[in-house]
Design an enzyme around this catalytic site. Sequence first.
Site, PDB file in Angstrom:
ATOM      1  N   ARG A 159      -0.496  -6.996   3.770  1.00 25.58           N
ATOM      2  CA  ARG A 159       0.281  -5.984   3.332  1.00 25.58           C
ATOM      3  C   ARG A 159       1.454  -6.844   2.362  1.00 25.58           C
ATOM      4  O   ARG A 159       2.309  -7.699   2.679  1.00 25.58           O
ATOM      5  CB  ARG A 159       1.147  -5.174   4.907  1.00 25.58           C
ATOM      6  CG  ARG A 159      -0.687  -4.415   5.458  1.00 25.58           C
ATOM      7  CD  ARG A 159       0.711  -3.912   6.723  1.00 25.58           C
ATOM      8  NE  ARG A 159      -0.568  -3.513   7.135  1.00 25.58           N
ATOM      9  CZ  ARG A 159      -1.403  -4.211   8.421  1.00 25.58           C
ATOM     10  NH1 ARG A 159      -1.174  -5.343   9.017  1.00 25.58           N
ATOM     11  NH2 ARG A 159      -2.698  -3.023   9.424  1.00 25.58           N
ATOM     12  N   LYS A 184       1.570  -6.507  11.577  1.00 23.55           N
ATOM     13  CA  LYS A 184       1.976  -5.207  12.242  1.00 23.55           C
ATOM     14  C   LYS A 184       1.689  -5.054  13.369  1.00 23.55           C
ATOM     15  O   LYS A 184       0.833  -5.515  13.997  1.00 23.55           O
ATOM     16  CB  LYS A 184       1.450  -3.952  11.213  1.00 23.55           C
ATOM     17  CG  LYS A 184       1.668  -2.205  11.667  1.00 23.55           C
ATOM     18  CD  LYS A 184       1.355  -1.469  10.337  1.00 23.55           C
ATOM     19  CE  LYS A 184       1.761   0.390  10.913  1.00 23.55           C
ATOM     20  NZ  LYS A 184       0.972   1.048   9.900  1.00 23.55           N
ATOM     21  N   HIS A 256      -0.004  -2.581  -2.590  1.00 24.63           N
ATOM     22  CA  HIS A 256      -1.246  -2.495  -1.391  1.00 24.63           C
ATOM     23  C   HIS A 256      -2.734  -2.477  -2.267  1.00 24.63           C
ATOM     24  O   HIS A 256      -3.867  -2.158  -1.189  1.00 24.63           O
ATOM     25  CB  HIS A 256      -1.400  -1.373  -0.801  1.00 24.63           C
ATOM     26  CG  HIS A 256      -0.842  -0.635   0.774  1.00 24.63           C
ATOM     27  ND1 HIS A 256      -0.522  -2.023   1.941  1.00 24.63           N
ATOM     28  CD2 HIS A 256      -1.916  -0.111   1.226  1.00 24.63           C
ATOM     29  CE1 HIS A 256      -0.967  -1.596   3.083  1.00 24.63           C
ATOM     30  NE2 HIS A 256      -2.120  -0.360   2.510  1.00 24.63           N
ATOM     31  N   ARG A 259      -5.072  -5.273  -1.103  1.00 24.42           N
ATOM     32  CA  ARG A 259      -5.045  -4.874   0.311  1.00 24.42           C
ATOM     33  C   ARG A 259      -6.124  -4.362  -0.035  1.00 24.42           C
ATOM     34  O   ARG A 259      -7.524  -4.951   0.404  1.00 24.42           O
ATOM     35  CB  ARG A 259      -4.088  -4.845   1.454  1.00 24.42           C
ATOM     36  CG  ARG A 259      -4.739  -4.528   2.303  1.00 24.42           C
ATOM     37  CD  ARG A 259      -3.255  -4.032   3.301  1.00 24.42           C
ATOM     38  NE  ARG A 259      -3.609  -3.565   4.606  1.00 24.42           N
ATOM     39  CZ  ARG A 259      -3.881  -4.854   5.934  1.00 24.42           C
ATOM     40  NH1 ARG A 259      -3.524  -5.629   5.564  1.00 24.42           N
ATOM     41  NH2 ARG A 259      -4.344  -3.406   6.728  1.00 24.42           N
ATOM     42  N   HIS A 282      -7.000  -5.004  11.654  1.00 24.23           N
ATOM     43  CA  HIS A 282      -5.926  -3.851  12.089  1.00 24.23           C
ATOM     44  C   HIS A 282      -6.391  -4.038  13.490  1.00 24.23           C
ATOM     45  O   HIS A 282      -7.238  -4.291  13.671  1.00 24.23           O
ATOM     46  CB  HIS A 282      -7.382  -2.833  11.798  1.00 24.23           C
ATOM     47  CG  HIS A 282      -7.118  -2.535   9.790  1.00 24.23           C
ATOM     48  ND1 HIS A 282      -8.217  -1.387   9.183  1.00 24.23           N
ATOM     49  CD2 HIS A 282      -6.294  -2.415   8.913  1.00 24.23           C
ATOM     50  CE1 HIS A 282      -7.523  -0.959   7.700  1.00 24.23           C
ATOM     51  NE2 HIS A 282      -6.278  -1.658   7.868  1.00 24.23           N
ATOM     52  N   TYR A 291     -12.480   2.556   4.641  1.00 28.44           N
ATOM     53  CA  TYR A 291     -13.306   2.316   3.165  1.00 28.44           C
ATOM     54  C   TYR A 291     -15.163   2.137   3.792  1.00 28.44           C
ATOM     55  O   TYR A 291     -15.522   1.987   2.203  1.00 28.44           O
ATOM     56  CB  TYR A 291     -13.153   0.673   3.805  1.00 28.44           C
ATOM     57  CG  TYR A 291     -11.768   0.078   2.697  1.00 28.44           C
ATOM     58  CD1 TYR A 291     -11.001  -0.307   2.334  1.00 28.44           C
ATOM     59  CD2 TYR A 291     -11.085   0.162   4.066  1.00 28.44           C
ATOM     60  CE1 TYR A 291      -9.685   0.144   2.551  1.00 28.44           C
ATOM     61  CE2 TYR A 291      -9.675  -0.209   4.553  1.00 28.44           C
ATOM     62  CZ  TYR A 291      -9.329  -0.456   3.309  1.00 28.44           C
ATOM     63  OH  TYR A 291      -7.821  -0.477   3.065  1.00 28.44           O
TER      64      TYR A 291
END
Length: 334
Positions: A159, A184, A256, A259, A282, A291
């Site tokens: 990110r 994150k 992004h 990514r 994630h 995806y």
Amino acid sequence: MTPLASHLTVFLVDHLPRHRNASPHTVATYAHSFTLLARFAAERRRCRPIDLQIEDLDPDLILAFLDHVETGRQNSVSTRNVRLAAVRSFFRYIEYKIPSCLDQVLRIHALPQKRTDMRLVDTLTVDEVKALLVAPDSRSFGGLRDRAMLHMAYACGLRASELLSIQMTAFPPGSLATVRIHGKGRRERVLPLWRETQQAVRGWIGARGNTSEQTLFLNRLGEPLSRDGLALVVAKHVRQAAIACPSLLSKRVTPHVLRHSCAAHTLAATGDIRKVSLWLGHASLRSTEVYLRADAAEKLAILAAHAPPGVKPGRFRPPSDKLLAMLATASNGT
């Protein structure tokens, strides 16, 4: 009436980082949301932002602000929901601080988030990524930095906030074999680096020189690069790479998207969505499933694994019952 400025200051400076253990990125996002809201509310109330009262932020004004975010500023629905989340968080704090505002708090909590379309992610092909990675001029200070940033963004699937917050201490002593990423939700992960990525980062560290600033990627003033600066870097080199790979001109390329491209190429290489999830950091596989929807190879494999059903063709017979006939007509939208 209750002044907004003093309570908002305590909320951002003390409550979020100390009591909620919020990350600096979260605090910055909330602060930007309230910057936009304060300017909008001050214009509506015809006063200075410092003179705003909490009671001025009623549900009607919040809804008008959210519409302004989406239509006036032309932001996405997801951004609109982020702004609403910041407002809700502040009023949860106000709920126990100022009991007299409880009715206002409950009405604002009742404001619904807007549903978003689950669109396919944008990705680049392998050839487009290669053209972008070689676009920076490695003979210049900015080119060495930009090449290292693009390599790290794509190879690690980072990110923008993760890329720009990398510290010099994120690498093992005397080695660039791996990098520690603070992701994150305060989740850390350690990622190995390709040899080409190591070379790009090593070249930038040599040009970066000795400085007291520990952030890896700096601007020409020796300060940490901003998100806007990163976006400008990517846009600049996309234009350069498009000379060798014209298909880039038809795509919207952002940090992004690099990514997303890393995730798509990793899925194609491994066929394992769990590995993609671990690589991207994630919290759950649900975030990574996007995806799978964009991967045509997965759908072809599903199609090949199932034989077509052996259903014989027949002739449609309209329902004889009047009620069923009415329901059939209604279901067809006529």
